[in-house]
Design a protein around this motif. Structure first.
Motif, PDB file in Angstrom:
ATOM      1  N   TYR A 147       0.712  -1.396   0.084  1.00  0.00           N
ATOM      2  CA  TYR A 147      -0.127  -0.117   0.124  1.00  0.00           C
ATOM      3  C   TYR A 147       0.824   1.290   0.052  1.00  0.00           C
ATOM      4  CZ  TYR A 147      -3.167  -3.405   2.086  1.00  0.00           C
ATOM      5  OH  TYR A 147      -3.876  -4.600   2.483  1.00  0.00           O
TER       6      TYR A 147
ATOM      7  N   GLY B 258      -4.013  -9.341   1.271  1.00  0.00           N
ATOM      8  CA  GLY B 258      -4.677  -8.276   1.021  1.00  0.00           C
ATOM      9  C   GLY B 258      -5.880  -7.961   2.114  1.00  0.00           C
ATOM     10  N   GLY B 259      -6.417  -8.886   2.668  1.00  0.00           N
ATOM     11  CA  GLY B 259      -7.644  -8.872   3.563  1.00  0.00           C
ATOM     12  C   GLY B 259      -7.011  -8.453   4.846  1.00  0.00           C
ATOM     13  N   LEU B 260      -7.197  -7.205   5.294  1.00  0.00           N
ATOM     14  CA  LEU B 260      -6.575  -6.716   6.426  1.00  0.00           C
ATOM     15  C   LEU B 260      -7.123  -7.004   7.643  1.00  0.00           C
ATOM     16  CD1 LEU B 260      -5.766  -2.895   5.350  1.00  0.00           C
ATOM     17  CD2 LEU B 260      -4.235  -4.810   5.723  1.00  0.00           C
ATOM     18  N   ALA B 261      -8.391  -7.404   7.608  1.00  0.00           N
ATOM     19  CA  ALA B 261      -8.862  -7.707   9.062  1.00  0.00           C
ATOM     20  C   ALA B 261      -8.125  -9.178   9.724  1.00  0.00           C
ATOM     21  CB  ALA B 261     -10.155  -8.098   8.767  1.00  0.00           C
ATOM     22  N   GLY B 262      -7.622  -8.725  10.898  1.00  0.00           N
ATOM     23  CA  GLY B 262      -6.692  -9.801  11.562  1.00  0.00           C
ATOM     24  C   GLY B 262      -5.397  -9.752  11.046  1.00  0.00           C
ATOM     25  N   ASN B 263      -5.025  -9.243   9.908  1.00  0.00           N
ATOM     26  CA  ASN B 263      -3.412  -9.211   9.272  1.00  0.00           C
ATOM     27  C   ASN B 263      -3.063  -7.741   9.580  1.00  0.00           C
ATOM     28  OD1 ASN B 263      -2.380 -11.248   7.805  1.00  0.00           O
ATOM     29  ND2 ASN B 263      -4.053 -11.089   6.008  1.00  0.00           N
ATOM     30  N   THR B 264      -1.887  -7.921  10.269  1.00  0.00           N
ATOM     31  CA  THR B 264      -1.146  -6.690  10.473  1.00  0.00           C
ATOM     32  C   THR B 264      -0.542  -5.977   9.279  1.00  0.00           C
ATOM     33  OG1 THR B 264      -0.645  -7.453  12.701  1.00  0.00           O
ATOM     34  CG2 THR B 264       0.537  -5.785  12.298  1.00  0.00           C
ATOM     35  N   ILE B 265      -0.724  -4.860   9.340  1.00  0.00           N
ATOM     36  CA  ILE B 265      -0.085  -3.871   8.208  1.00  0.00           C
ATOM     37  C   ILE B 265       1.166  -3.291   8.855  1.00  0.00           C
ATOM     38  CG2 ILE B 265      -1.642  -2.086   8.512  1.00  0.00           C
ATOM     39  CD1 ILE B 265      -1.534  -1.419   5.333  1.00  0.00           C
TER      40      ILE B 265
END
Lengths: 116, 114
Positions: free
Chosen positions: A33, A98-105
């Motif tokens: 991103y 790409g699915g951010l819910a629960g995935n740390t960015i």
């Protein structure tokens, strides 16, 4: 390195010149991103990459802005004919998916662009 | 159109006090609500996050309270310390065709006085 790496950390350019900002995400992260952070304006989404493709370019503020990602890794954000209002910190971030819910960015430290 | 509204813009708290930062949203499609902490010259770092089916989440001195019906959520920092002085951003994610993007509030600059 272990984190998201961005270069240059600081860039001063003359109005009208082109600039390239580079982002090297965390190894193995497929999602990348770009965000822009202006004083008092929070973080503004610019573009999202999944692998080498950019399914969401909706945040690019004008056609002077473009980005590419090659080899599913390094990304370059290019600003053509820079204007003073382009002055900001450009932040790159990556995550495993790409699915951010629960995935740390994870964010890099940013490239501070000043257009004079 | 600002989708996540954050307040206050700045906050000064004495050491040992409670820092409270509030956020509100409109889009009921948001499915994840993280908070980020940013120190000067650094990128934002994930602090704590909550899903909309949970009303509260606590990690150490940091607690998120979530009110789904009011579409509001807040960050509470208990026993605030000078090292907590930073800018805090609330955020929300919405899933679009298999991926999510973060929408951020405008941030709160927290200063914890010694």
């Amino acid at each position: 390195g272990a984190g998201v790496s961005q270069s240059p950390s600081n860039k001063v350019t003359e109005k009208g010149k082109d600039v390239e900002l580079r982002c090297d995400p965390i190894s193995g992260h497929t999602a990348l991103y770009w965000y822009r952070q202006s004083l008092g304006q929070g973080l503004e989404f610019l573009i999202y990459f999944q692998g080498n493709s950019a399914p969401d370019k909706s945040g690019l503020p004008s056609d002077r802005f473009s980005a590419e990602r090659t080899g599913g890794s390094v990304s370059t954000l290019t600003i053509q004919r820079t204007q003073q209002e382009d002055s900001a910190v450009y932040l790159c971030a990556s995550s495993k998916q790409g699915g951010l819910a629960g995935n740390t960015i994870y964010f890099g430290e940013g490239s501070w662009l000043t257009v004079v | 159109q600002q989708q996540v509204k954050q307040s206050p813009q700045s906050l000064i708290v004495q050491k040992g006090g409670i820092s409270i930062i509030n956020c509100a949203y409109e889009n009921t499609a948001f499915d994840y609500f993280p908070w980020y902490q940013q120190f000067p010259g650094k990128g934002p770092a994930l602090l704590i996050a909550i899903r909309p089916d949970v009303s509260e989440k606590k990690e150490g001195r940091f607690t998120i309270s979530f009110n789904k019906s009011a579409k509001q959520f807040s960050l509470h920092i208990m026993d605030s310390q000078p090292g907590d002085s930073a800018t805090y951003f609330c955020a929300a994610t919405i899933k679009n065709s298999g991926y999510s993007t973060l929408t951020f509030g405008k941030g709160t600059m927290l200063l914890v006085s010694p």
